[in-house]
Design an enzyme around this catalytic site. Sequence first.
Site, PDB file in Angstrom:
ATOM      1  N   HIS A   7      38.907  43.870  45.282  1.00 26.61           N
ATOM      2  CA  HIS A   7      39.830  43.591  44.178  1.00 26.61           C
ATOM      3  C   HIS A   7      39.147  42.738  43.119  1.00 26.61           C
ATOM      4  O   HIS A   7      38.053  42.205  43.335  1.00 26.61           O
ATOM      5  CB  HIS A   7      41.088  42.863  44.684  1.00 26.61           C
ATOM      6  CG  HIS A   7      40.822  41.470  45.173  1.00 26.61           C
ATOM      7  ND1 HIS A   7      40.102  41.211  46.320  1.00 26.61           N
ATOM      8  CD2 HIS A   7      41.157  40.262  44.665  1.00 26.61           C
ATOM      9  CE1 HIS A   7      40.013  39.897  46.500  1.00 26.61           C
ATOM     10  NE2 HIS A   7      40.631  39.297  45.507  1.00 26.61           N
ATOM     11  N   ASP A  41      40.415  39.417  40.746  1.00 23.46           N
ATOM     12  CA  ASP A  41      41.536  38.479  40.870  1.00 23.46           C
ATOM     13  C   ASP A  41      42.577  38.635  39.758  1.00 23.46           C
ATOM     14  O   ASP A  41      42.233  38.770  38.577  1.00 23.46           O
ATOM     15  CB  ASP A  41      41.016  37.037  40.912  1.00 23.46           C
ATOM     16  CG  ASP A  41      40.397  36.720  42.267  1.00 23.46           C
ATOM     17  OD1 ASP A  41      40.825  37.318  43.276  1.00 23.46           O
ATOM     18  OD2 ASP A  41      39.484  35.883  42.317  1.00 23.46           O
ATOM     19  N   HIS A  64      35.421  41.973  44.414  1.00 25.31           N
ATOM     20  CA  HIS A  64      34.924  41.233  45.571  1.00 25.31           C
ATOM     21  C   HIS A  64      35.849  41.454  46.761  1.00 25.31           C
ATOM     22  O   HIS A  64      36.997  41.906  46.603  1.00 25.31           O
ATOM     23  CB  HIS A  64      34.801  39.742  45.254  1.00 25.31           C
ATOM     24  CG  HIS A  64      36.109  39.095  44.938  1.00 25.31           C
ATOM     25  ND1 HIS A  64      36.739  39.239  43.726  1.00 25.31           N
ATOM     26  CD2 HIS A  64      36.940  38.319  45.689  1.00 25.31           C
ATOM     27  CE1 HIS A  64      37.879  38.576  43.727  1.00 25.31           C
ATOM     28  NE2 HIS A  64      38.039  38.008  44.913  1.00 25.31           N
ATOM     29  N   ARG A 116      39.241  26.752  45.850  1.00 25.52           N
ATOM     30  CA  ARG A 116      39.174  27.831  44.851  1.00 25.52           C
ATOM     31  C   ARG A 116      39.905  27.422  43.582  1.00 25.52           C
ATOM     32  O   ARG A 116      41.054  26.962  43.638  1.00 25.52           O
ATOM     33  CB  ARG A 116      39.839  29.065  45.461  1.00 25.52           C
ATOM     34  CG  ARG A 116      39.990  30.287  44.580  1.00 25.52           C
ATOM     35  CD  ARG A 116      40.829  31.290  45.368  1.00 25.52           C
ATOM     36  NE  ARG A 116      40.904  32.609  44.783  1.00 25.52           N
ATOM     37  CZ  ARG A 116      41.844  32.988  43.932  1.00 25.52           C
ATOM     38  NH1 ARG A 116      42.764  32.147  43.526  1.00 25.52           N
ATOM     39  NH2 ARG A 116      41.873  34.245  43.495  1.00 25.52           N
TER      40      ARG A 116
HETATM   41  C1  SIN Z   1      39.212  35.509  47.124  1.00 32.88           C
HETATM   42  O1  SIN Z   1      39.345  36.721  47.109  1.00 32.88           O
HETATM   43  O2  SIN Z   1      39.619  34.821  46.188  1.00 32.88           O
HETATM   44  C2  SIN Z   1      38.571  34.816  48.313  1.00 32.88           C
HETATM   45  C3  SIN Z   1      37.196  35.257  48.626  1.00 32.88           C
HETATM   46  C4  SIN Z   1      36.673  34.609  49.883  1.00 32.88           C
HETATM   47  O3  SIN Z   1      37.381  33.846  50.546  1.00 32.88           O
HETATM   48  O4  SIN Z   1      35.531  34.879  50.247  1.00 32.88           O
END
Ligand code: SIN
Length: 286
Positions: free
Chosen positions: A107, A109, A261, A277
Amino acid sequence: MTQTEDIAIRPLSPVLGVEVVGADASRLDNATFERLRDAFHRSCVLVVRDQSLTPPQQVAFSRRFGELEHHISPLYQMKDEPDVMILSNEVVDGKLVGNPDAGSDWHSDQAYTDEPCAYTILQSVRVPKAGGDTAFTNMVTAYETLSDSMKARLDGLIGIHNFSRLKNPRMKPLDRLDTSYYEKYSPPDALHPLVRTHPHTGRKALYLSPRSTIGIRDMDDSQAQPLLDELFDHIDDPALVYTHKWREGDLLMWDNRSVNHIALGGVKLPDVRRIHRTTVVGERPF
Ligand code: SIN
Protein backbone atom coordinates in the site's frame (compact mmCIF):
# COMPACT_ATOMS: atom_id res chain seq x y z
CA MET A 1 25.07 20.73 14.03
CA THR A 2 25.68 18.09 11.36
CA GLN A 3 27.35 19.82 8.40
CA THR A 4 26.89 18.56 4.88
CA GLU A 5 30.57 17.55 4.56
CA ASP A 6 30.33 15.26 7.64
CA ILE A 7 27.97 12.75 6.07
CA ALA A 8 28.16 9.90 3.56
CA ILE A 9 25.19 8.99 1.35
CA ARG A 10 25.33 5.48 -0.16
CA PRO A 11 22.88 3.35 -2.18
CA LEU A 12 20.91 0.79 -0.17
CA SER A 13 20.12 -1.37 -3.19
CA PRO A 14 20.21 -1.16 -7.00
CA VAL A 15 16.46 -0.60 -7.15
CA LEU A 16 15.81 2.18 -4.60
CA GLY A 17 16.95 3.73 -1.35
CA VAL A 18 19.98 5.42 0.16
CA GLU A 19 21.55 5.24 3.60
CA VAL A 20 23.10 8.16 5.39
CA VAL A 21 25.98 7.68 7.80
CA GLY A 22 27.48 10.28 10.12
CA ALA A 23 24.43 12.54 10.51
CA ASP A 24 22.56 13.59 13.65
CA ALA A 25 18.96 14.02 12.47
CA SER A 26 18.14 16.14 15.54
CA ARG A 27 20.75 18.73 14.51
CA LEU A 28 20.94 19.01 10.70
CA ASP A 29 21.91 22.36 9.28
CA ASN A 30 19.68 23.62 6.46
CA ALA A 31 22.12 22.79 3.65
CA THR A 32 22.49 19.21 4.89
CA PHE A 33 18.75 18.84 5.30
CA GLU A 34 18.21 20.01 1.70
CA ARG A 35 20.87 17.59 0.45
CA LEU A 36 19.19 14.70 2.25
CA ARG A 37 15.76 15.70 0.98
CA ASP A 38 17.02 15.79 -2.62
CA ALA A 39 18.62 12.34 -2.26
CA PHE A 40 15.40 11.12 -0.66
CA HIS A 41 13.18 12.34 -3.52
CA ARG A 42 15.47 10.74 -6.09
CA SER A 43 15.83 7.39 -4.33
CA CYS A 44 12.34 7.15 -2.70
CA VAL A 45 13.57 5.67 0.64
CA LEU A 46 16.16 7.18 2.98
CA VAL A 47 17.66 5.59 6.11
CA VAL A 48 19.68 7.66 8.55
CA ARG A 49 21.72 5.16 10.57
CA ASP A 50 22.41 5.33 14.32
CA GLN A 51 19.65 7.69 15.41
CA SER A 52 17.71 7.65 18.66
CA LEU A 53 15.23 10.49 18.29
CA THR A 54 12.87 10.95 21.23
CA PRO A 55 9.21 11.35 20.21
CA PRO A 56 9.40 15.20 20.47
CA GLN A 57 12.64 15.18 18.44
CA GLN A 58 11.04 12.94 15.81
CA VAL A 59 8.08 15.32 15.60
CA ALA A 60 10.43 18.31 15.19
CA PHE A 61 12.47 16.49 12.50
CA SER A 62 9.31 15.40 10.65
CA ARG A 63 7.93 18.98 10.70
CA ARG A 64 10.92 20.07 8.61
CA PHE A 65 9.21 18.17 5.75
CA GLY A 66 5.78 19.77 6.30
CA GLU A 67 2.75 19.71 8.60
CA LEU A 68 1.99 16.40 10.29
CA GLU A 69 -1.19 14.38 10.03
CA HIS A 70 -2.72 11.41 11.83
CA HIS A 71 -3.91 7.94 10.90
CA ILE A 72 -7.67 7.55 10.42
CA SER A 73 -7.88 5.63 13.73
CA PRO A 74 -6.47 7.17 16.94
CA LEU A 75 -6.17 3.71 18.59
CA TYR A 76 -2.35 3.63 18.68
CA GLN A 77 -1.48 7.32 19.02
CA MET A 78 1.10 8.03 21.71
CA LYS A 79 -0.77 9.68 24.59
CA ASP A 80 1.61 12.53 25.34
CA GLU A 81 2.81 12.93 21.72
CA PRO A 82 -0.29 12.36 19.54
CA ASP A 83 1.60 13.05 16.30
CA VAL A 84 3.43 9.77 16.93
CA MET A 85 1.79 6.39 16.31
CA ILE A 86 3.27 3.29 17.96
CA LEU A 87 3.80 0.14 15.88
CA SER A 88 4.52 -2.84 18.12
CA ASN A 89 3.59 -6.40 18.96
CA GLU A 90 4.32 -5.80 22.67
CA VAL A 91 1.55 -6.61 25.15
CA VAL A 92 1.49 -4.87 28.55
CA ASP A 93 -1.18 -5.77 31.14
CA GLY A 94 -2.97 -7.83 28.50
CA LYS A 95 -3.16 -4.89 26.05
CA LEU A 96 -1.28 -4.21 22.83
CA VAL A 97 0.83 -1.07 23.23
CA GLY A 98 0.83 -0.37 19.49
CA ASN A 99 -0.49 -1.49 16.15
CA PRO A 100 0.93 -5.00 15.62
CA ASP A 101 0.08 -5.46 11.94
CA ALA A 102 0.01 -2.01 10.29
CA GLY A 103 0.74 -2.22 6.61
CA SER A 104 0.54 -5.98 6.17
CA ASP A 105 -0.34 -5.68 2.45
CA TRP A 106 1.25 -3.57 -0.31
CA HIS A 107 0.00 0.00 0.00
CA SER A 108 0.81 3.70 -0.03
CA ASP A 109 -0.12 5.45 3.21
CA GLN A 110 -3.50 7.13 3.48
CA ALA A 111 -4.22 6.65 -0.26
CA TYR A 112 -7.86 6.35 0.79
CA THR A 113 -7.97 10.11 1.60
CA ASP A 114 -8.30 13.01 -0.85
CA GLU A 115 -4.83 14.34 0.03
CA PRO A 116 -2.75 11.30 1.00
CA CYS A 117 0.34 11.83 3.12
CA ALA A 118 3.58 12.58 1.31
CA TYR A 119 6.10 10.99 3.67
CA THR A 120 6.15 8.41 6.43
CA ILE A 121 8.99 8.54 8.95
CA LEU A 122 9.83 5.62 11.26
CA GLN A 123 12.25 5.62 14.18
CA SER A 124 13.16 2.08 15.22
CA VAL A 125 13.10 1.71 19.01
CA ARG A 126 13.31 -2.06 19.48
CA VAL A 127 14.47 -4.36 16.70
CA PRO A 128 13.37 -7.99 16.94
CA LYS A 129 15.83 -10.85 16.58
CA ALA A 130 13.75 -12.37 13.77
CA GLY A 131 11.15 -10.96 11.37
CA GLY A 132 9.78 -7.43 11.19
CA ASP A 133 11.29 -6.51 7.80
CA THR A 134 9.67 -3.83 5.63
CA ALA A 135 9.69 -4.15 1.83
CA PHE A 136 9.36 -1.37 -0.74
CA THR A 137 8.51 -1.53 -4.43
CA ASN A 138 9.58 1.23 -6.77
CA MET A 139 6.41 2.61 -8.37
CA VAL A 140 8.37 4.97 -10.65
CA THR A 141 10.30 2.08 -12.20
CA ALA A 142 7.07 0.06 -12.20
CA TYR A 143 5.52 2.72 -14.42
CA GLU A 144 8.59 3.15 -16.60
CA THR A 145 8.84 -0.60 -17.30
CA LEU A 146 5.24 -0.95 -18.52
CA SER A 147 4.75 -1.53 -22.24
CA ASP A 148 3.82 1.51 -24.32
CA SER A 149 0.38 0.03 -24.94
CA MET A 150 -0.22 -0.38 -21.19
CA LYS A 151 0.94 3.20 -20.54
CA ALA A 152 -1.53 4.40 -23.19
CA ARG A 153 -4.29 2.27 -21.65
CA LEU A 154 -3.72 3.76 -18.16
CA ASP A 155 -3.57 7.35 -19.37
CA GLY A 156 -6.44 9.26 -17.73
CA LEU A 157 -7.77 6.32 -15.70
CA ILE A 158 -8.86 7.04 -12.14
CA GLY A 159 -8.47 4.51 -9.34
CA ILE A 160 -11.08 4.14 -6.58
CA HIS A 161 -9.53 3.82 -3.09
CA ASN A 162 -11.18 2.86 0.18
CA PHE A 163 -9.85 2.15 3.70
CA SER A 164 -12.43 -0.49 4.59
CA ARG A 165 -11.35 -4.09 4.15
CA LEU A 166 -15.06 -4.95 3.94
CA LYS A 167 -15.30 -3.10 0.60
CA ASN A 168 -12.13 -4.61 -0.84
CA PRO A 169 -12.46 -7.87 -2.83
CA ARG A 170 -8.78 -8.72 -2.10
CA MET A 171 -8.84 -8.17 1.69
CA LYS A 172 -10.32 -9.92 4.69
CA PRO A 173 -11.05 -8.12 7.99
CA LEU A 174 -8.22 -8.60 10.49
CA ASP A 175 -9.07 -11.27 13.10
CA ARG A 176 -8.20 -8.98 16.02
CA LEU A 177 -10.68 -6.28 14.95
CA ASP A 178 -14.41 -6.77 14.65
CA THR A 179 -16.35 -5.38 11.71
CA SER A 180 -17.55 -2.39 13.78
CA TYR A 181 -13.99 -1.00 13.46
CA TYR A 182 -14.35 -0.78 9.67
CA GLU A 183 -17.88 0.56 9.99
CA LYS A 184 -16.66 3.27 12.42
CA TYR A 185 -13.65 4.24 10.28
CA SER A 186 -15.37 4.26 6.92
CA PRO A 187 -14.51 7.32 4.84
CA PRO A 188 -16.02 7.75 1.37
CA ASP A 189 -14.10 6.53 -1.68
CA ALA A 190 -11.11 8.64 -2.74
CA LEU A 191 -10.43 9.03 -6.47
CA HIS A 192 -6.85 9.33 -7.74
CA PRO A 193 -5.14 8.93 -11.12
CA LEU A 194 -3.62 5.47 -11.59
CA VAL A 195 -0.52 7.27 -12.84
CA ARG A 196 0.58 10.27 -10.77
CA THR A 197 3.30 12.89 -11.25
CA HIS A 198 5.76 13.65 -8.46
CA PRO A 199 5.48 17.33 -7.47
CA HIS A 200 9.26 17.75 -6.97
CA THR A 201 10.91 15.43 -9.50
CA GLY A 202 8.22 15.49 -12.23
CA ARG A 203 8.58 11.71 -12.59
CA LYS A 204 5.50 9.57 -13.22
CA ALA A 205 4.65 6.65 -10.94
CA LEU A 206 1.92 4.03 -10.72
CA TYR A 207 -0.46 4.88 -7.87
CA LEU A 208 -2.48 1.84 -6.84
CA SER A 209 -2.29 -0.96 -4.30
CA PRO A 210 -4.16 -4.14 -3.37
CA ARG A 211 -4.80 -2.70 0.13
CA SER A 212 -6.76 0.35 -1.00
CA THR A 213 -7.54 0.32 -4.75
CA ILE A 214 -10.91 -1.36 -5.10
CA GLY A 215 -11.89 -0.41 -8.66
CA ILE A 216 -11.48 1.96 -11.58
CA ARG A 217 -13.90 4.83 -12.22
CA ASP A 218 -16.23 4.36 -15.21
CA MET A 219 -14.95 0.82 -15.84
CA ASP A 220 -16.95 -2.31 -15.20
CA ASP A 221 -15.38 -4.70 -12.69
CA SER A 222 -15.26 -7.41 -15.37
CA GLN A 223 -12.49 -5.31 -16.98
CA ALA A 224 -11.20 -3.31 -14.01
CA GLN A 225 -10.40 -6.20 -11.67
CA PRO A 226 -8.29 -8.18 -14.20
CA LEU A 227 -6.44 -4.98 -15.12
CA LEU A 228 -5.75 -4.27 -11.43
CA ASP A 229 -4.61 -7.88 -10.92
CA GLU A 230 -2.16 -7.52 -13.80
CA LEU A 231 -0.76 -4.28 -12.33
CA PHE A 232 -0.56 -5.75 -8.81
CA ASP A 233 1.48 -8.67 -10.23
CA HIS A 234 3.75 -6.18 -11.97
CA ILE A 235 4.51 -4.11 -8.82
CA ASP A 236 5.32 -7.34 -6.94
CA ASP A 237 8.18 -8.15 -9.36
CA PRO A 238 11.29 -8.87 -7.21
CA ALA A 239 13.32 -6.73 -9.64
CA LEU A 240 11.44 -3.66 -8.28
CA VAL A 241 11.63 -4.57 -4.59
CA TYR A 242 14.04 -3.72 -1.77
CA THR A 243 13.53 -5.42 1.61
CA HIS A 244 14.79 -3.51 4.62
CA LYS A 245 16.24 -5.47 7.53
CA TRP A 246 16.04 -3.09 10.45
CA ARG A 247 19.08 -2.21 12.55
CA GLU A 248 19.13 -0.58 15.96
CA GLY A 249 18.97 3.19 15.44
CA ASP A 250 17.51 3.23 11.92
CA LEU A 251 15.49 6.35 11.14
CA LEU A 252 13.80 5.38 7.89
CA MET A 253 11.49 7.41 5.68
CA TRP A 254 9.71 6.75 2.42
CA ASP A 255 8.02 8.88 -0.18
CA ASN A 256 4.44 7.64 -0.58
CA ARG A 257 4.24 9.25 -4.05
CA SER A 258 7.00 6.93 -5.35
CA VAL A 259 6.83 3.61 -3.48
CA ASN A 260 4.41 1.09 -2.08
CA HIS A 261 5.47 -0.69 1.09
CA ILE A 262 4.52 -3.74 3.11
CA ALA A 263 5.33 -4.81 6.69
CA LEU A 264 6.35 -8.45 6.41
CA GLY A 265 5.53 -9.41 10.03
CA GLY A 266 6.75 -12.66 11.54
CA VAL A 267 7.75 -11.26 14.96
CA LYS A 268 6.86 -13.62 17.79
CA LEU A 269 6.68 -12.72 21.50
CA PRO A 270 8.73 -12.56 23.66
CA ASP A 271 10.66 -10.97 20.78
CA VAL A 272 9.49 -7.35 20.50
CA ARG A 273 9.43 -4.88 17.63
CA ARG A 274 8.73 -1.24 18.41
CA ILE A 275 8.71 1.63 15.95
CA HIS A 276 7.53 5.25 16.27
CA ARG A 277 5.77 6.54 13.16
CA THR A 278 5.00 10.06 11.96
CA THR A 279 3.38 11.14 8.70
CA VAL A 280 3.65 14.39 6.75
CA VAL A 281 0.76 15.88 4.78
CA GLY A 282 0.79 15.60 1.00
CA GLU A 283 -1.18 17.02 -1.90
CA ARG A 284 -4.04 15.81 -4.07
CA PRO A 285 -2.37 13.42 -6.53
CA PHE A 286 -2.18 14.70 -10.12
C1 SIN B 1 3.36 1.03 7.88
O1 SIN B 1 2.84 0.50 6.91
O2 SIN B 1 3.15 2.21 8.14
C2 SIN B 1 4.25 0.22 8.81
C3 SIN B 1 5.42 -0.40 8.17
C4 SIN B 1 6.18 -1.28 9.13
O3 SIN B 1 5.80 -1.43 10.29
O4 SIN B 1 7.19 -1.85 8.72
